[in-house]
Design an enzyme around this catalytic site. Structure first.
Site, PDB file in Angstrom:
ATOM      1  N   HIS A  87      97.391  -5.726  75.455  1.00  0.00           N
ATOM      2  CA  HIS A  87      96.768  -7.164  74.918  1.00  0.00           C
ATOM      3  C   HIS A  87      95.202  -6.995  75.265  1.00  0.00           C
ATOM      4  O   HIS A  87      94.473  -7.432  74.718  1.00  0.00           O
ATOM      5  CB  HIS A  87      97.640  -8.133  75.481  1.00  0.00           C
ATOM      6  CG  HIS A  87      98.737  -8.601  75.341  1.00  0.00           C
ATOM      7  ND1 HIS A  87      99.965  -8.279  75.976  1.00  0.00           N
ATOM      8  CD2 HIS A  87      99.395  -9.251  73.949  1.00  0.00           C
ATOM      9  CE1 HIS A  87     100.951  -8.695  75.219  1.00  0.00           C
ATOM     10  NE2 HIS A  87     100.572  -9.104  74.016  1.00  0.00           N
ATOM     11  N   GLN A 144     109.401 -18.284  65.544  1.00  0.00           N
ATOM     12  CA  GLN A 144     109.653 -17.011  65.017  1.00  0.00           C
ATOM     13  C   GLN A 144     110.731 -16.142  65.491  1.00  0.00           C
ATOM     14  O   GLN A 144     110.928 -14.854  65.485  1.00  0.00           O
ATOM     15  CB  GLN A 144     108.194 -16.088  65.244  1.00  0.00           C
ATOM     16  CG  GLN A 144     107.993 -15.880  66.645  1.00  0.00           C
ATOM     17  CD  GLN A 144     106.438 -15.277  66.853  1.00  0.00           C
ATOM     18  OE1 GLN A 144     105.483 -15.831  66.656  1.00  0.00           O
ATOM     19  NE2 GLN A 144     106.424 -13.964  67.107  1.00  0.00           N
ATOM     20  N   GLY A 146      97.484  -6.734  66.969  1.00  0.00           N
ATOM     21  CA  GLY A 146      97.963  -4.962  67.324  1.00  0.00           C
ATOM     22  C   GLY A 146      98.736  -4.194  65.807  1.00  0.00           C
ATOM     23  O   GLY A 146      99.535  -5.044  65.548  1.00  0.00           O
ATOM     24  N   ASP A 177     102.597  -4.098  65.844  1.00  0.00           N
ATOM     25  CA  ASP A 177     103.546  -4.874  64.932  1.00  0.00           C
ATOM     26  C   ASP A 177     102.996  -4.822  63.655  1.00  0.00           C
ATOM     27  O   ASP A 177     102.203  -5.643  63.011  1.00  0.00           O
ATOM     28  CB  ASP A 177     103.505  -6.389  65.262  1.00  0.00           C
ATOM     29  CG  ASP A 177     104.225  -6.614  66.909  1.00  0.00           C
ATOM     30  OD1 ASP A 177     105.387  -6.476  66.713  1.00  0.00           O
ATOM     31  OD2 ASP A 177     103.355  -6.738  67.446  1.00  0.00           O
ATOM     32  N   GLN A 181     103.682  -7.238  60.762  1.00  0.00           N
ATOM     33  CA  GLN A 181     103.087  -8.539  60.925  1.00  0.00           C
ATOM     34  C   GLN A 181     101.619  -8.339  60.587  1.00  0.00           C
ATOM     35  O   GLN A 181     100.868  -9.325  60.267  1.00  0.00           O
ATOM     36  CB  GLN A 181     103.247  -8.765  62.682  1.00  0.00           C
ATOM     37  CG  GLN A 181     102.339  -9.872  63.083  1.00  0.00           C
ATOM     38  CD  GLN A 181     102.555 -10.235  64.443  1.00  0.00           C
ATOM     39  OE1 GLN A 181     103.678 -11.061  64.808  1.00  0.00           O
ATOM     40  NE2 GLN A 181     101.565  -9.846  65.382  1.00  0.00           N
ATOM     41  N   SER A 192     105.719  -6.502  75.569  1.00  0.00           N
ATOM     42  CA  SER A 192     106.355  -7.266  76.630  1.00  0.00           C
ATOM     43  C   SER A 192     107.887  -6.910  76.998  1.00  0.00           C
ATOM     44  O   SER A 192     108.364  -7.274  78.108  1.00  0.00           O
ATOM     45  CB  SER A 192     105.696  -8.651  76.347  1.00  0.00           C
ATOM     46  OG  SER A 192     104.392  -8.958  75.858  1.00  0.00           O
TER      47      SER A 192
HETATM   48  O1  PAF Z   1     102.162 -10.657  68.050  1.00  0.00           O
HETATM   49  C1  PAF Z   1     102.730 -11.715  68.627  1.00  0.00           C
HETATM   50  O2  PAF Z   1     102.568 -11.883  70.081  1.00  0.00           O
HETATM   51  C2  PAF Z   1     103.031 -12.854  67.945  1.00  0.00           C
HETATM   52  O3  PAF Z   1     103.758 -12.523  66.728  1.00  0.00           O
HETATM   53  C3  PAF Z   1     101.775 -13.746  67.436  1.00  0.00           C
HETATM   54  C4  PAF Z   1     100.941 -13.129  66.331  1.00  0.00           C
HETATM   55  C5  PAF Z   1     100.945 -14.395  68.610  1.00  0.00           C
HETATM   56  C6  PAF Z   1     102.307 -15.252  66.804  1.00  0.00           C
HETATM   57  O4  PAF Z   1     103.124 -15.984  67.683  1.00  0.00           O
END
Ligand code: PAF
Length: 284
Positions: free
Chosen positions: A41, A65, A151, A154, A157, A190
């Protein structure tokens, strides 16, 4: 020691701060997170700092989510530690809304993205990407940053978020950041905090299997051979069940029609190790 990081919890406070920075002509960067921060992060914050005068990090463990049997309750939380790490990384503001601020009484909107959100984690975790897309759309419209950093860990995502920003004409640049890894190759996450000492020893086998798969593709093995070998390597190492180990088009996440890739390649895998679900991916 860096000064304590200012924290805002409401959209109104967030917008007031963003407006003040904007009125002095400053570019704004956003790093959305769910907290439980690690070096990965902080590398996103550093990247954002290179592209914007002001960096806002959000910490919100987004309930929508997580599936009903997933780890929402167990997800590690610790705002004071997160805020100290963000301050040390040069972040300017922490946005930490409550669930009521994000989803007030009567909230009834969900962003569904077809195509890129459907395979892989979309199939393994029904509803997950709708939850991600909805909260990220809200974070982007609440903050209105010039740039937002996510990142590549993911990877699916990231593609979903790029798609929604394009489709909804959001005036933001979505930047993907390389996956931060432990020296043994394990992608920082995490959820690594859930791994037992024994599982932590085994976990780098996920990245090793992906790297091996890239080498096999380069040798001319077929997609099917590479996927079967990758799954077998994970099973031998002690992973299971394996949600997927796949070779996909890096832009669309579609399967290749022929035996060998004829476009940009991304290899993606997700598998359980004990009670922890790990995901990883690399370019092919
Ligand atoms: O990658 C994450 O930590 C989460 O999916 C995000 C993008 C903050 C959305 O809740």
């Amino acid at each position: 020691m860096p000064a304590p990081l200012p924290v805002v919890r409401t959209v109104a406070e967030l917008r007031a701060q963003v407006a003040a920075w904007r009125s002095s002509g400053e570019r704004i960067g956003l790093v959305p997170t769910m907290g439980a921060l690690h070096e990965g992060h902080l590398s996103l914050v550093e990247l954002a700092r290179g592209q914007a005068a002001r960096v806002i990090a959000s910490v919100f463990v987004n309930p929508t989510q997580f599936g009903p049997n997933e780890d929402f309750d167990a997800y590690p939380r610790g705002e004071a530690r997160d805020a100290a790490l963000l301050a040390g990384a040069g972040c300017d503001l922490l946005y930490a809304p409550t669930a009521d601020e994000m989803y007030p009484q009567g909230f009834a909107t969900t962003i569904n993205i077809s195509g890129v959100s459907e395979p892989l984690d979309g199939a393994a975790r029904p509803g997950h990407f709708a939850g991600v897309a909805t909260v990220v759309t809200k974070l982007l419209t609440q903050t209105a940053p010039d740039v937002a950093v996510f990142g590549e860990k993911d990877y699916q995502q990231l593609l979903v978020i790029r798609r929604l920003a394009r489709d909804l004409d959001l005036p933001v640049e979505i930047v993907g950041a390389p996956t931060a890894r432990a020296p043994d190759g394990l992608a920082l996450s995490s959820r690594n905090a859930y791994l037992s000492a024994a599982a932590r020893e085994v976990a780098p086998a996920l990245h090793a299997a992906l790297r091996d798969a890239v080498a096999r593709l380069a040798e001319g093995k077929t997609v099917e051979q590479v996927e079967l070998t990758g799954r077998a390597a994970l099973e031998r190492a002690g992973f299971g069940p394996i949600d997927y180990f796949e070779v996909r088009n890096a832009e669309t996440l579609r399967r290749f029609e022929g035996a060998r890739p004829d476009g940009p390649v991304r290899l993606l895998a997700a598998a359980r190790l004990g009670r922890t679900r790990l995901i990883d991916n690399i370019a092919g």
